[in-house]
Write an enzyme that holds these catalytic residues in place. Structure first.
Site, PDB file in Angstrom:
ATOM      1  N   HIS B  96      49.517  37.000  40.672  1.00  0.00           N
ATOM      2  CA  HIS B  96      50.371  35.818  40.809  1.00  0.00           C
ATOM      3  C   HIS B  96      51.840  36.179  40.992  1.00  0.00           C
ATOM      4  O   HIS B  96      52.642  35.314  41.320  1.00  0.00           O
ATOM      5  CB  HIS B  96      50.149  34.844  39.642  1.00  0.00           C
ATOM      6  CG  HIS B  96      50.836  35.193  38.357  1.00  0.00           C
ATOM      7  ND1 HIS B  96      50.185  35.786  37.296  1.00  0.00           N
ATOM      8  CD2 HIS B  96      52.110  35.017  37.952  1.00  0.00           C
ATOM      9  CE1 HIS B  96      51.045  35.958  36.304  1.00  0.00           C
ATOM     10  NE2 HIS B  96      52.206  35.508  36.669  1.00  0.00           N
ATOM     11  N   ASP B 127      43.720  38.548  38.292  1.00  0.00           N
ATOM     12  CA  ASP B 127      45.178  38.464  38.308  1.00  0.00           C
ATOM     13  C   ASP B 127      45.836  39.845  38.333  1.00  0.00           C
ATOM     14  O   ASP B 127      46.828  40.078  37.650  1.00  0.00           O
ATOM     15  CB  ASP B 127      45.707  37.644  37.124  1.00  0.00           C
ATOM     16  CG  ASP B 127      47.157  37.193  37.353  1.00  0.00           C
ATOM     17  OD1 ASP B 127      47.618  37.293  38.507  1.00  0.00           O
ATOM     18  OD2 ASP B 127      47.806  36.771  36.381  1.00  0.00           O
ATOM     19  N   GLY B 207      58.467  36.254  34.064  1.00  0.00           N
ATOM     20  CA  GLY B 207      59.143  37.427  34.610  1.00  0.00           C
ATOM     21  C   GLY B 207      58.585  38.711  34.028  1.00  0.00           C
ATOM     22  O   GLY B 207      58.648  39.758  34.659  1.00  0.00           O
ATOM     23  N   ASN B 208      58.035  38.638  32.808  1.00  0.00           N
ATOM     24  CA  ASN B 208      57.318  39.793  32.256  1.00  0.00           C
ATOM     25  C   ASN B 208      55.994  40.008  32.985  1.00  0.00           C
ATOM     26  O   ASN B 208      55.388  41.078  32.873  1.00  0.00           O
ATOM     27  CB  ASN B 208      57.011  39.588  30.767  1.00  0.00           C
ATOM     28  CG  ASN B 208      58.147  40.025  29.859  1.00  0.00           C
ATOM     29  OD1 ASN B 208      58.795  39.194  29.230  1.00  0.00           O
ATOM     30  ND2 ASN B 208      58.399  41.326  29.825  1.00  0.00           N
ATOM     31  N   SER B 209      55.541  39.008  33.691  1.00  0.00           N
ATOM     32  CA  SER B 209      54.244  39.094  34.358  1.00  0.00           C
ATOM     33  C   SER B 209      54.149  40.335  35.229  1.00  0.00           C
ATOM     34  O   SER B 209      55.037  40.603  36.038  1.00  0.00           O
ATOM     35  CB  SER B 209      54.020  37.862  35.227  1.00  0.00           C
ATOM     36  OG  SER B 209      53.594  36.799  34.428  1.00  0.00           O
ATOM     37  N   LEU B 266      26.497  37.298  37.215  1.00  0.00           N
ATOM     38  CA  LEU B 266      25.142  37.775  36.953  1.00  0.00           C
ATOM     39  C   LEU B 266      24.135  36.933  37.726  1.00  0.00           C
ATOM     40  O   LEU B 266      22.971  37.290  37.842  1.00  0.00           O
ATOM     41  CB  LEU B 266      24.879  37.669  35.444  1.00  0.00           C
ATOM     42  CG  LEU B 266      23.666  38.358  34.849  1.00  0.00           C
ATOM     43  CD1 LEU B 266      23.731  39.857  35.099  1.00  0.00           C
ATOM     44  CD2 LEU B 266      23.561  38.077  33.355  1.00  0.00           C
ATOM     45  N   GLY B 267      24.587  35.786  38.229  1.00  0.00           N
ATOM     46  CA  GLY B 267      23.645  34.840  38.814  1.00  0.00           C
ATOM     47  C   GLY B 267      22.918  34.065  37.742  1.00  0.00           C
ATOM     48  O   GLY B 267      21.915  33.413  38.001  1.00  0.00           O
TER      49      GLY B 267
END
Lengths: 347, 640
Positions: B96, B127, B207-209, B266-267
């Site tokens: 992101h 992510d 912003g730490n992301s 896994l279905g």
């Protein structure tokens, strides 16, 4: 500050202290517990409490502390407990239905009971000295409901910032407790945190995280905990039956119509207490109440539903002054209705 | 990654847990007393040397870790943080963070310099993203730790770019403790799922992301990317979440390959039964789990080697695995325990991922996935507070000069250039491992089956045959390979061996459309791997669609081909060949070939083939040449 330093004052110098530290922290024999071990031990006594709620701003979960192996759980008195079914989930995933033993409305604490034996308690030691500002602490709580099932509650670290009297409110609701609290440098003011355990680095319970409140003066959200001696007093009063009757459920009800307050019909689980009318010549009419007023508090106690109004009035004694807080056109209006009549008294 | 011995790891572990707390004391004590006495004020007693030493150690660790922290700036699209994980400039960050940034971005390091960086790989579901900084081959970097050893209470710290404050590229450091492990934070739609993540009370702000969560040694235990917010707006309230470094490691190979990576299903779905067991509540008959025997109402006991006691535990394991991996699953039915190997399918169709990456199917437009565990708490989303701007303009700006030639667009890839880089790296390893004279002629492989019966395989440029006690099979190696999986019951062993020979002799480019898929845990860790190390060894995977079949080659770091999965049709059960090598040389070692191999198809072990002798003939005009020219063997029969 450091337990090791306090325990070995005579050796607290230079290299000998380093040796003591090394022994205490890493040695297999007299080693002090690591924070992780302290948390792991204490967190077994912290339970996730589930009850009423589930809408924004009113979560259906909070935290409780098992204080006896027999299953007494200290938690905060809140709308979460306003439910026929309250559940406590231990950190091994065991789920127990809980019974409300009683509540201390002044300190806003409650005691629940779950049926169990040899439960992992975090004991209430009432005569533990109060901790001073600067003391490092850990907070264990069911914040944001992050932990479910056998997942352990969350741990946060912080410091006691101040020991001060509480003056706090949330919206129009003013916290009844005005006694001493620990202000914390640790964000504990989160949904689900109330009722959480504040422990020191030896794993001792030093406080209970309070409800989500703002400082009256500044409006700042407060991170605070009730000191353990206050918690112990509340616990003793509740268990001994000295605390006032629990607010939620079971209390005697009082029909507000006896004051001339005619509310909308009670059709829902939580019918909002809107005024439909006042009876002419009644105390309500004299106090200036009007149709479409929304009752939000009875003598300072919030009343989210019609039923809550009846219970709050029922909790008053005959002759107690009745003060209703209503919202009218977006404004808060206080109305004094004079003494409460007896339940059987004709209007 | 720096290899660490088991004993050293344990030492590190203990010191890591024990040391920083005195250091924390030191901060308080030092601030309060000795370090900055007010003018005229009486200074208190100096802190003990051990405390000061611990503090200095902590400062040094943070300085070292900060050097690997990346401040990502993407202009109008905001920015965030990242962390360098190799000296050649690869840096992990969040999907992101880079999604709105496009292909090129600017990255600041604590040396005060701004570097150009190019997008390499994307993992929207997890992510994660990988970018590559350019301009140096000696970037400071941080080691990825084994996040499964992280425990609640462990000290940790984040170094990143909160509120995009690092305009001088100096990262902000926030310290705290691990608040929870194995947390599950559900997805937004089908992406941005935080499974098995680490919860911390170190301040994680917008912003730490994408920045790293470090342990007390300065090794990366997670990638910060999310926080719980509520009434105070999008600022930290002591509840942040980091993607575990072990999850990142699972995807790192695929990300390096420039792919848009998908997560696994896994279905089958699971639910908690009234008695607390985790049972299969729904299962697709087309799923591999169903083919392997899993059925409705079976109790799931373990997945990928981890116990499953709750639905969350199941989601935690599954959410950290890439699609395509084959993992063990243990289930119980009627008191009987069954263990199966299940191949995990992809969550998304390729076009879905493309739409997500291009910003046309972002989380806000998508419905929540069925079975999401809890509604998102208010603001309980990834903090893309790094100003999640409108997706980058349709017309991408031209790449800066520094990035020229480092990007190639191709459907299914974030940056196909890096797929070629990885493919060529594997090709070079294979070539170096197999010193076969090229062009080569027929390969003759003779040996014994498990029951001591002899087998004989001949792989010629245009023809392949196998003699088994049950009969002889032959295929035309020069044309389509999918017509008739041979020998019968193997699922296509001869086709697999034909492609194996071609891969070794002529490299991946000879196999048609060949791409680099990523990595899988090595079936047999290299002998050099210290016992007890939890960090697995990974093999590379190449995927080739050639001559009507699809083959996946598993290749060890030393270029040894350790396995082949071959599908003769998209829905067919693959032929699975696994090669074993003699640790001390031996048969075939002169030309890098294996000691033995096993073949499985569907639920059946087709055979175990122990090789006695390998003869590699040189290429001749006449494909039926007889004289063996290169021989390797260790059996008596191989002596000559």
């Amino acid at each position: 500050m450091s337990d090791t330093m306090r325990a070995r004052p005579a050796r607290a110098r230079g290299a000998r202290l380093a040796l003591a530290l090394a022994l205490a922290l890493a040695g297999p024999v007299s080693r002090a517990a690591t924070p992780g071990e302290t948390i792991a031990g204490a967190a077994r006594g912290v339970v996730k409490v589930y009850g009423a709620g589930g809408v924004r701003g009113l979560e259906a979960y909070q935290t409780g502390i098992l204080v006896t192996p027999a299953g007494h759980v200290v938690t905060v008195l809140s709308t979460v407990l306003d439910s026929d079914t309250i559940d406590c989930v231990l950190d091994d995933g065991r789920r127990y239905p809980a019974r409300l033993v009683g509540a201390d409305p002044a300190r806003e604490l409650a005691v629940l009971a779950i049926e169990g034996e040899d439960l992992p308690a975090l004991p209430l030691v009432a005569d533990l000295p109060r901790v001073a500002p600067g003391t490092r602490v850990l907070a264990l709580s069911n914040l944001f409901g992050v932990a479910v099932g056998d997942e352990r509650v969350s741990a946060q670290h912080g410091v006691i910032s101040a020991v001060v009297p509480l003056e706090a409110r949330r919206g129009s609701y003013e916290a009844p407790y005005r006694g001493t609290v620990y202000l914390l440098d640790c964000t504990t003011n989160n949904p689900g945190s109330p009722g959480g355990a504040l422990i020191d680095f030896r794993g001792r319970l030093v406080g209970v995280l309070g409800k989500e409140l703002r400082a009256s003066a500044s409006g700042v959200w407060l991170n605070y905990a009730l000191p353990i001696d206050e918690v112990a007093k509340a616990y003793d009063d509740i268990v001994a039956g000295r605390a006032s009757a629990p607010v939620a459920g079971g209390g005697t009800r009082f029909d507000p119509a006896l004051l001339g307050v005619l509310l909308v019909p009670d059709l829902l689980d939580r019918t909002p207490p809107f005024l439909e009318a006042t009876r002419a010549g009644s105390a309500a009419a004299a106090a200036g109440l009007r149709a479409d007023d929304l009752l939000v508090a009875v003598n300072g106690r919030t009343v989210p539903s019609r039923r809550a109004v009846e219970e709050a009035l029922g909790a008053l004694a005959t002759g107690d002054p009745v003060r209703l807080t209503v919202v009218r056109g977006g404004a808060i209006v206080e109305c004094d209705l004079g003494p409460r009549p007896a339940a059987g008294e004709a209007p | 990654m720096q290899p660490a011995t088991a004993s050293r790891r344990r030492c590190d572990r203990r010191s890591a847990r024990a040391l920083p707390w005195p250091a924390l004391v030191a901060v308080v004590v030092a601030t309060a007393t000795a370090s900055r006495p007010a003018a005229g004020a009486e200074a208190g007693p100096a802190p003990p040397d051990s405390v000061l030493a611990a503090e200095r150690g902590r400062v040094a660790v943070m300085a070292r870790a900060s050097a690997a922290a990346v401040a990502i700036f993407a202009g109008e699209a905001g920015g965030g943080s990242g962390v360098l994980v190799s000296p050649d400039g690869y840096a992990l960050t969040n999907f992101h963070v880079v999604q709105p940034a496009g292909v090129a971005m600017k990255c600041g390091l604590s040396d005060g310099r701004l570097y150009d960086a190019v997008l390499v790989g994307l993992d929207p579901t997890g992510d994660l993203a990988l970018v590559k900084l350019v301009g140096r081959d000696d970037f400071p970097w941080a080691e990825l730790a084994d996040s499964d050893t992280v425990a609640v209470g462990d000290p940790c710290f984040a170094a990143g770019n909160p509120f995009l404050l690092a305009t001088d590229f100096q990262p902000s450091v926030s310290a705290g403790i691990v608040s929870g492990v194995h947390r599950y934070q559900g997805p937004a739609g089908t992406i941005l799922e935080y499974a098995d993540c680490i919860q911390v009370d170190a301040a994680i702000n917008p912003g730490n992301s994408g920045g790293a969560l470090f342990d007390a040694r300065g090794a990366v235990i997670g990638i910060n990317g999310r926080a719980s917010f509520e009434k105070r707006g999008r600022v930290n309230v002591g509840v942040g979440y980091a993607i575990s470094s072990n999850q990142a490691r699972h995807f790192l190979g695929a990300l390096k390959g420039g792919r848009i990576v998908d997560h696994a299903t896994l279905g089958a779905t699971v639910a908690t039964a009234s008695d607390g067991r985790v049972v299969v509540s729904d299962i697709l008959e087309s799923s591999d789990a169903y083919r392997r025997g899993l059925r409705y109402d079976d109790e799931v006991v373990a997945l990928a080697g981890r116990p499953v006691r709750t639905v969350n535990a199941f989601k935690n394991v599954l959410g950290t695995l890439p699609s395509g991996w084959r993992v063990p699953l243990v289930y119980r039915r009627g008191g009987q325990r069954h263990e199966i190997l299940v191949r995990l399918a992809a969550v998304h169709a390729p076009a879905e991922l493309e739409a997500i990456v291009s910003g046309e199917g972002g989380p806000r437009q998508r419905r929540r996935a069925p079975g999401s565990r809890r509604p998102p708490a208010p603001g309980d989303e990834p903090p893309p507070g790094e100003a999640p701007a409108a997706p980058a303009a349709r017309e991408p700006p031209p790449l800066p000069d520094a990035l020229r030639g480092l990007h190639e667009a191709r459907p299914g890839f974030a940056n196909f250039h890096f797929n070629l880089v990885e493919r060529d790296r594997v090709a070079a390893a294979i070539a170096a491992r197999h010193p076969v004279e090229r062009p080569a002629g027929t390969w003759r492989v003779v040996g014994r089956l498990a029951d001591k019966e002899a087998f004989r395989i001949e792989l010629a440029p245009a023809r392949a045959s196998i003699d088994l006690p049950t009969g002889t099979s032959t295929i035309d190696a020069a044309s389509e390979l999918d017509a008739n999986p041979s020998p019968p019951g193997s699922g296509g062993l001869l086709a697999a061996l034909v492609l194996w020979r071609r891969l070794i002799l002529d490299g991946p480019r000879s196999l048609g459309r060949t791409t680099y898929l990523g990595t899988v845990p090595a079936a047999t860790p290299a002998a050099a791997e210290p016992a007890g190390t939890a960090i697995p060894v990974y093999d590379d995977v190449l995927d080739a669609a050639v001559a009507g079949v699809e083959a996946r080659f598993i290749v060890a770091a030393d270029g040894a081909v350790t396995g082949i999965d071959l599908w003769t049709a998209p829905d067919a059960e693959p032929c699975e060949v696994r090669f074993a090598y003699a640790a001390d040389g031996g048969v075939g070692d002169a030309v890098g070939l294996p000691r033995s191999f096993t073949v499985r198809h569907a639920d059946t072990a087709f055979g175990t083939f122990t090789i006695d002798e390998v003869v590699v003939e040189p290429a001749t005009e006449n494909a039926d040449s007889t004289g063996p020219a290169a021989t390797a063997g260790d059996g008596a029969g191989a002596e000559r």
